[in-house]
Design a protein around this motif. Sequence first.
Motif, mmCIF file in Angstrom:
data_model
loop_
_atom_site.group_PDB
_atom_site.id
_atom_site.type_symbol
_atom_site.label_atom_id
_atom_site.label_comp_id
_atom_site.label_asym_id
_atom_site.label_seq_id
_atom_site.Cartn_x
_atom_site.Cartn_y
_atom_site.Cartn_z
ATOM 1 N N GLU A 72 0.499 -1.178 0.691
ATOM 2 C CA GLU A 72 0.471 -0.113 -0.029
ATOM 3 C C GLU A 72 1.192 1.528 -0.200
ATOM 4 O O GLU A 72 0.417 2.166 -0.508
ATOM 5 N N ARG A 73 1.915 0.736 1.045
ATOM 6 C CA ARG A 73 2.668 2.396 0.609
ATOM 7 C C ARG A 73 3.751 2.811 -0.941
ATOM 8 O O ARG A 73 3.574 4.111 -1.126
ATOM 9 N N SER A 74 3.402 1.869 -1.331
ATOM 10 C CA SER A 74 4.090 2.106 -2.314
ATOM 11 C C SER A 74 3.171 2.214 -3.261
ATOM 12 O O SER A 74 3.249 3.233 -4.105
ATOM 13 N N ALA A 75 1.952 1.660 -3.807
ATOM 14 C CA ALA A 75 1.203 2.430 -4.353
ATOM 15 C C ALA A 75 1.064 4.089 -3.992
ATOM 16 O O ALA A 75 0.005 5.093 -5.094
ATOM 17 N N GLU A 76 0.464 4.060 -2.978
ATOM 18 C CA GLU A 76 0.834 4.986 -2.072
ATOM 19 C C GLU A 76 1.298 7.015 -2.486
ATOM 20 O O GLU A 76 1.403 7.711 -3.187
ATOM 21 N N ALA A 77 2.647 6.074 -2.558
ATOM 22 C CA ALA A 77 4.154 7.365 -3.256
ATOM 23 C C ALA A 77 3.396 7.616 -4.647
ATOM 24 O O ALA A 77 4.052 8.647 -5.178
ATOM 25 N N ILE A 78 2.683 6.687 -5.350
ATOM 26 C CA ILE A 78 2.372 7.054 -7.098
ATOM 27 C C ILE A 78 1.162 7.741 -7.548
ATOM 28 O O ILE A 78 1.176 8.082 -8.784
ATOM 29 N N LYS A 79 0.479 7.827 -6.202
ATOM 30 C CA LYS A 79 -0.955 7.682 -6.543
ATOM 31 C C LYS A 79 -1.484 9.740 -7.088
ATOM 32 O O LYS A 79 -2.343 10.280 -8.164
ATOM 33 N N ASP A 80 -0.193 10.474 -7.003
ATOM 34 C CA ASP A 80 -0.648 12.048 -7.092
ATOM 35 C C ASP A 80 -0.121 12.411 -8.855
ATOM 36 O O ASP A 80 -0.360 13.211 -8.946
ATOM 37 N N ARG A 81 0.264 10.973 -9.600
ATOM 38 C CA ARG A 81 1.057 11.039 -11.202
ATOM 39 C C ARG A 81 -0.666 10.507 -11.336
ATOM 40 O O ARG A 81 0.013 10.850 -13.105
ATOM 41 N N ILE A 82 -0.943 9.455 -10.641
ATOM 42 C CA ILE A 82 -2.210 9.268 -11.810
ATOM 43 C C ILE A 82 -3.530 9.586 -11.511
ATOM 44 O O ILE A 82 -4.275 10.111 -10.466
ATOM 45 N N GLY A 83 -4.218 9.878 -12.601
ATOM 46 C CA GLY A 83 -5.849 9.548 -13.154
ATOM 47 C C GLY A 83 -6.354 8.767 -13.332
ATOM 48 O O GLY A 83 -6.104 8.368 -14.390
ATOM 49 N N LEU A 84 -7.484 8.335 -12.547
ATOM 50 C CA LEU A 84 -8.139 7.313 -13.035
ATOM 51 C C LEU A 84 -9.693 7.066 -13.177
ATOM 52 O O LEU A 84 -10.116 7.765 -12.264
ATOM 53 N N MET A 85 -10.381 6.736 -14.758
ATOM 54 C CA MET A 85 -12.184 6.804 -14.809
ATOM 55 C C MET A 85 -12.439 5.761 -15.325
ATOM 56 O O MET A 85 -11.687 4.565 -15.816
ATOM 57 N N PRO A 86 -12.599 5.509 -13.706
ATOM 58 C CA PRO A 86 -13.269 3.851 -13.881
ATOM 59 C C PRO A 86 -14.690 3.115 -15.139
ATOM 60 O O PRO A 86 -15.111 4.364 -15.622
ATOM 61 N N GLN A 87 -15.193 3.035 -15.194
ATOM 62 C CA GLN A 87 -15.988 2.006 -16.263
ATOM 63 C C GLN A 87 -17.494 2.111 -15.904
ATOM 64 O O GLN A 87 -18.123 2.071 -14.581
#
Length: 643
Positions: A72-87
């Motif tokens: 979870e920590r590694s995923a949290e580290a990059i979330k500000d650089r990602i935009g997700l649009m769900p189905q």
Amino acid sequence: MDDILIKASGFGKRYAGHVAVDTLDMAVRRGELYGLIGPDGAGKSSLMKAVAGVLSYEQGSLEVFGQLLDSERSAEAIKDRIGLMPQGLGQNLYGDLTVEENVDFFARLRLVPRAEAAARKEQLLAITRLAAFRQRPMKQLSGGMKQKLGLVCTLIHAPQLIILDEPTTGVDPVSRRDFWAILAELIAGQGLTALVSTAYMDEASRFNRMSLLHQGRKLAEGTPAEILQQAPGSIVQCRVEPQLAAMQRLAAAWPQCEAMGPDIRLFVPEANPDAARLQVTTLLDGLDCRQLDVLEPELEDVFVAMLGGQQGGSAAPALAAQQPQPAGQELAIEAKGLSKRFGDFVAVGDVSFQVRQGEIFGLLGANGAGKTTAIKMLTGILPPSSGSGRVAGADMKQAGALIKSRIGYMSQAFSLYLDLSVVENIRLYAGIYGLDRKARAVRLQWILDMAGLHGHENDLAAALPMGLRQRLALGCALVHQPRVLFLDEPTSGVDPLGRRAFWDILFRLSRQDGVAMLVTTHYMSEAEHCDHLALMFAGKVVADASPQQMKQQVLAEAGQLYQVRADNAAALVAPLRQAGFTDVSPYGTALHVLTPDVARLGAVLRDLGVQHPPQARPIAMEDVFVQRVSQLEAQKAASGSKS
């Protein structure tokens, strides 16, 4: 490598024993528009959620921005650089908030400084042409506008990577093409990387590179041109009489053989154009072959060929050969001046058309054009405000119960009871239509044969693959042997194999049994299967002709369709439009331009530094639909500005 933004190595995801993604390898480069292509259940959403850091995985490794996503920590580290649009249409939005309130909410959620958020909001609303609708509640937007708003909210914090899960599913062709043009402009102008999934095979050519997925496994990866080379062959499209006899000969030799209205389209593997022509004409010896063209395969043809043409129960068994029913002049459906108003809103206005017995009739239109409302009036579900109609020989106003007993109806929203088994669904519908025990047993066996459901009799409808589920729904609609069939977007979400099998059944029901069909669809490739089409816009029928006639009308009015190959294709859209070429759309490393003046197009391209000359290509029904509806929208906007 520094330019690799996403790297999956032996990636695998399971859900309670079910393998969603199996040992997948994939690499996405910075600045790419990368596609994940495949039907429902291919594993696209699971992979995308893992890349976004919101889903764990059990096998292999996954790196994003060089960060190994193993906690979870590694995923949290990059979330500000990602935009997700769900189905799903508007799934990341709030219905009661306005366009502007949704954007402002996401800006605050992402901690974007107020001044920066305000400037970016105005830029994005301008690009998506939503600025004029900023005070409209989200729930009142069309499907295409919801998806554009979802894209704005995904981009408001200026991510470097955007992940869009089937953003165009359920969106009409004009809005789909508009969405892709906006996305290409954003990627070219802002250096974004985009990972996008789609179940529409005709959208695959828009990507720089892609992976074809099926049942959790990767079939192929590369550019559209590279993937086309993985299943070499030729497409032969011919018009032969009698059509049914020709189909039986050709399908016995080549499994990728389908009816397209009065034509037959087949994939001849490992054959160059001359060899393919010779093989087909030899097989058709003795029949009346009136026209034969050899074309290049599309990506869907390659996808189906990689699966062996027919695979895993997706394709339906051939129906027993019967004497073809002559296409008579008897009217199965007739609409005369049909209108439906809801208060001051006119959903359908003065609509007239005819469907003959044994004809496949397509009703096309953007979201909100009035297609479903027209069907509901004809089937007796909704009373008309004015006008009249006859269905299966009965007056729609005076014989509602009689009409319902004579027609089959597959609705867009509901056709099956998912918590009942295959056999239980069939028996339930047989009971609803009043079949006695003997007739029920006969029709049960017919449906199992027709839909290829042997071995699935006791499976719950919810557990069936989408293609089998839709064929079961078709069987239930046909259990009482109706002469008229209404199908409202029957193949939405079905994979290419399932769609082809479904249309093969429709063709045989039409030609062998003389069943009349009225079909609505957002897959413009499916419109080619229809004998006749009506195009609806703003509640009215604005075109009524065969697919070939509609194509010829557009070619006569707007010119030939050309393909332009260029490394910076998306960046050329704006200057070409400024030069007066309004019908231009980006397709990955190419552009499609509709114009009567190819000499001027070539000159403008040379001035823009494009070395490759424009190449003529066959016009498709999507091009026809977009050209017609865009023209009508422009006329409506112009008349509105004058009033």
